[in-house]
Design an enzyme around this catalytic site. Sequence first.
Site, PDB file in Angstrom:
ATOM      1  N   CYS A  16      67.916  51.392  82.820  1.00 43.91           N
ATOM      2  CA  CYS A  16      67.846  52.420  83.848  1.00 43.91           C
ATOM      3  C   CYS A  16      68.816  53.539  83.483  1.00 43.91           C
ATOM      4  O   CYS A  16      69.533  53.460  82.489  1.00 43.91           O
ATOM      5  CB  CYS A  16      68.115  51.842  85.235  1.00 43.91           C
ATOM      6  SG  CYS A  16      69.833  51.790  85.709  1.00 43.91           S
ATOM      7  N   HIS A  17      68.853  54.568  84.308  1.00 42.24           N
ATOM      8  CA  HIS A  17      69.637  55.749  83.935  1.00 42.24           C
ATOM      9  C   HIS A  17      71.141  55.510  83.952  1.00 42.24           C
ATOM     10  O   HIS A  17      71.898  56.267  83.347  1.00 42.24           O
ATOM     11  CB  HIS A  17      69.256  56.931  84.842  1.00 42.24           C
ATOM     12  CG  HIS A  17      68.000  57.616  84.399  1.00 42.24           C
ATOM     13  ND1 HIS A  17      66.759  57.230  84.848  1.00 42.24           N
ATOM     14  CD2 HIS A  17      67.779  58.624  83.527  1.00 42.24           C
ATOM     15  CE1 HIS A  17      65.839  57.993  84.282  1.00 42.24           C
ATOM     16  NE2 HIS A  17      66.424  58.836  83.479  1.00 42.24           N
ATOM     17  N   THR A  18      71.590  54.471  84.620  1.00 36.50           N
ATOM     18  CA  THR A  18      73.005  54.139  84.545  1.00 36.50           C
ATOM     19  C   THR A  18      73.360  53.697  83.129  1.00 36.50           C
ATOM     20  O   THR A  18      74.393  54.086  82.581  1.00 36.50           O
ATOM     21  CB  THR A  18      73.353  53.024  85.538  1.00 36.50           C
ATOM     22  OG1 THR A  18      73.028  53.470  86.853  1.00 36.50           O
ATOM     23  CG2 THR A  18      74.832  52.679  85.478  1.00 36.50           C
TER      24      THR A  18
ATOM     25  N   HIS B 273      72.218  45.909  82.718  1.00 41.50           N
ATOM     26  CA  HIS B 273      72.548  45.255  83.984  1.00 41.50           C
ATOM     27  C   HIS B 273      71.328  44.912  84.828  1.00 41.50           C
ATOM     28  O   HIS B 273      71.464  44.399  85.929  1.00 41.50           O
ATOM     29  CB  HIS B 273      73.495  46.142  84.801  1.00 41.50           C
ATOM     30  CG  HIS B 273      72.892  47.448  85.212  1.00 41.50           C
ATOM     31  ND1 HIS B 273      72.645  48.468  84.335  1.00 41.50           N
ATOM     32  CD2 HIS B 273      72.465  47.889  86.419  1.00 41.50           C
ATOM     33  CE1 HIS B 273      72.103  49.489  84.968  1.00 41.50           C
ATOM     34  NE2 HIS B 273      71.974  49.157  86.239  1.00 41.50           N
ATOM     35  N   GLU B 274      70.138  45.155  84.302  1.00 41.01           N
ATOM     36  CA  GLU B 274      68.905  44.865  85.046  1.00 41.01           C
ATOM     37  C   GLU B 274      68.150  43.810  84.249  1.00 41.01           C
ATOM     38  O   GLU B 274      67.601  44.102  83.186  1.00 41.01           O
ATOM     39  CB  GLU B 274      68.085  46.149  85.191  1.00 41.01           C
ATOM     40  CG  GLU B 274      66.900  46.021  86.124  1.00 41.01           C
ATOM     41  CD  GLU B 274      66.258  47.385  86.366  1.00 41.01           C
ATOM     42  OE1 GLU B 274      66.819  48.182  87.136  1.00 41.01           O
ATOM     43  OE2 GLU B 274      65.196  47.653  85.775  1.00 41.01           O
TER      44      GLU B 274
ATOM     45  N   CYS C 237      81.215  37.652  97.061  1.00 35.86           N
ATOM     46  CA  CYS C 237      82.011  36.418  97.038  1.00 35.86           C
ATOM     47  C   CYS C 237      81.800  35.589  98.301  1.00 35.86           C
ATOM     48  O   CYS C 237      81.938  34.374  98.289  1.00 35.86           O
ATOM     49  CB  CYS C 237      83.494  36.741  96.859  1.00 35.86           C
ATOM     50  SG  CYS C 237      84.295  37.466  98.318  1.00 35.86           S
TER      51      CYS C 237
ATOM     52  N   CYS D 164      85.611  37.594 101.354  1.00 33.54           N
ATOM     53  CA  CYS D 164      86.478  38.736 101.652  1.00 33.54           C
ATOM     54  C   CYS D 164      86.052  39.405 102.963  1.00 33.54           C
ATOM     55  O   CYS D 164      84.989  39.121 103.519  1.00 33.54           O
ATOM     56  CB  CYS D 164      86.449  39.747 100.505  1.00 33.54           C
ATOM     57  SG  CYS D 164      84.894  40.658 100.335  1.00 33.54           S
TER      58      CYS D 164
ATOM     59  N   CYS E  96      82.550  41.136 102.717  1.00 33.37           N
ATOM     60  CA  CYS E  96      81.423  40.206 102.719  1.00 33.37           C
ATOM     61  C   CYS E  96      81.182  39.618 104.107  1.00 33.37           C
ATOM     62  O   CYS E  96      80.046  39.274 104.453  1.00 33.37           O
ATOM     63  CB  CYS E  96      81.649  39.088 101.704  1.00 33.37           C
ATOM     64  SG  CYS E  96      81.476  39.619  99.977  1.00 33.37           S
TER      65      CYS E  96
ATOM     66  N   CYS F 295      81.582  44.037  98.017  1.00 28.19           N
ATOM     67  CA  CYS F 295      82.584  42.978  97.940  1.00 28.19           C
ATOM     68  C   CYS F 295      83.892  43.503  97.359  1.00 28.19           C
ATOM     69  O   CYS F 295      83.899  44.248  96.376  1.00 28.19           O
ATOM     70  CB  CYS F 295      82.041  41.847  97.066  1.00 28.19           C
ATOM     71  SG  CYS F 295      83.195  40.517  96.714  1.00 28.19           S
TER      72      CYS F 295
ATOM     73  N   ARG G 174      82.697  44.030  93.562  1.00 28.47           N
ATOM     74  CA  ARG G 174      81.857  45.211  93.734  1.00 28.47           C
ATOM     75  C   ARG G 174      81.637  45.899  92.387  1.00 28.47           C
ATOM     76  O   ARG G 174      82.409  45.722  91.436  1.00 28.47           O
ATOM     77  CB  ARG G 174      82.497  46.195  94.707  1.00 28.47           C
ATOM     78  CG  ARG G 174      83.757  46.847  94.172  1.00 28.47           C
ATOM     79  CD  ARG G 174      84.254  47.945  95.104  1.00 28.47           C
ATOM     80  NE  ARG G 174      84.595  47.429  96.419  1.00 28.47           N
ATOM     81  CZ  ARG G 174      84.851  48.216  97.468  1.00 28.47           C
ATOM     82  NH1 ARG G 174      84.790  49.532  97.343  1.00 28.47           N
ATOM     83  NH2 ARG G 174      85.180  47.683  98.631  1.00 28.47           N
TER      84      ARG G 174
ATOM     85  N   CYS H  96      68.425  45.359  90.086  1.00 26.86           N
ATOM     86  CA  CYS H  96      69.055  46.662  90.156  1.00 26.86           C
ATOM     87  C   CYS H  96      68.154  47.656  90.810  1.00 26.86           C
ATOM     88  O   CYS H  96      68.434  48.137  91.872  1.00 26.86           O
ATOM     89  CB  CYS H  96      69.405  47.147  88.762  1.00 26.86           C
ATOM     90  SG  CYS H  96      69.744  48.887  88.672  1.00 26.86           S
TER      91      CYS H  96
ATOM     92  N   ARG I 231      60.145  52.359  83.706  1.00 31.82           N
ATOM     93  CA  ARG I 231      60.940  51.209  83.284  1.00 31.82           C
ATOM     94  C   ARG I 231      60.294  50.606  82.060  1.00 31.82           C
ATOM     95  O   ARG I 231      59.085  50.389  82.031  1.00 31.82           O
ATOM     96  CB  ARG I 231      61.013  50.127  84.379  1.00 31.82           C
ATOM     97  CG  ARG I 231      62.111  50.345  85.394  1.00 31.82           C
ATOM     98  CD  ARG I 231      63.498  50.290  84.744  1.00 31.82           C
ATOM     99  NE  ARG I 231      64.556  50.330  85.729  1.00 31.82           N
ATOM    100  CZ  ARG I 231      65.053  51.434  86.263  1.00 31.82           C
ATOM    101  NH1 ARG I 231      64.561  52.600  85.919  1.00 31.82           N
ATOM    102  NH2 ARG I 231      66.034  51.368  87.133  1.00 31.82           N
TER     103      ARG I 231
END
Length: 387
Positions: free
Chosen positions: A47-49, A70-71, A100, A103, A106, A114, A118, A180, A382
């Site tokens: 993805c673009h990230t 990350h996807e 988690c 916290c 959460c 989180c 996070r 994602c 994608r």
Amino acid sequence: METQGKVITCRAAVAWGAGEPLVMEDVKVDPPQRLEVRLRILFTSICHTDLSAWKGENESQRAYPRILGHEAAGIVESVGEGVEEMKAGDHVLPIFTGECGDCRVCKQDEANLCERFRVDPMKKVMVTDGKTRFFTSKDNKPIYHFLNTSTFSEYTVIDSACVLKVNPLFPLEKISLLSCGVSTDKCLWNEGVGAAWNVADIQPGSTVAIFGLGAVGLAVAEGARVRGASKIIGIDVNPDKFPLGREAGISEFINPKESDKAVHERVREITEGGVECSFECAGSIEALREAFLSTNSGVGVTVLLGVHASPQLLPIHPMELFQGRSITASVFGGFKPKTQLPFLITQCLQGLLNLDLFISHQLPFHDINKAMQLLHQGKAIRCLLRL
């Protein structure tokens, strides 16, 4: 069982510098430590990230060598001490922003970032000991992690708070997008659909404007369509994206390059005063300004989804907020990743949302640089990579 507790050597696409082609090479992957999970990645996409990180658009976030991605979706290879909710062989989604469960964030129903896990683009090592789990195979030098996940590798180690166990009957190649995307082009499904459902809370009959018709923008359209929006306007400089936009529920399109008026003026004409909800999915300050001005002065809300290079400031005068418009941002679509994402997965598998619409290309993992270029050139929504 033969690999549990041992270092694994596998193939990974390693970023060695900003904008340089990813290098497909052997890397070493350490066993998981306490509350960590080692995964065998089966499918991943871009993805673009990832694209932004690969280009090094934000200098403060640069770290090399690094494994991006990350996807994805995969299977648990082994778990570290203290991991009880999953075991070897389980089907899972890695999640770039964790949960988690303990916290104060959460424990709040309306919050999803989180405190400990996070999303953090600056983070490049594991929480447990501040070290990496990836090393070069030749000289054993550390390779940095990315967005809690690093899925451009056949094996990866992730904090258990960033791993979601899923039903083994679910098709991993499809639901990989949900880790994602249908979520920031930060991420497709969760970000796009969640932004429409959870953040903007689109109601039946609402009017919507979407700036940027990549994967996230299309996911916003899908979410708005399902929620019963009466009019969805899509804005993009690439008319090749319009046919897919129609499939996602967009009824009218504006190409800023062909419009004789400012985009916000056209949107306000079409909707007789502005939309209730606008979404900036292009990563453009100019688009963000137009999205804000496209909303109705009184009830309009603008949701920021695009990835912006820094330093950039909001193009809004404080006094403009007194006109009744508001602006907010969405991370992971407002979903709590481990407790609420299963609901979205179920909705997709029941046919409420069309995941097939978003997989425009499929390639083998070794063609990852070709996939990066397809996204960079705007030719792909994608590209699913099979490892």
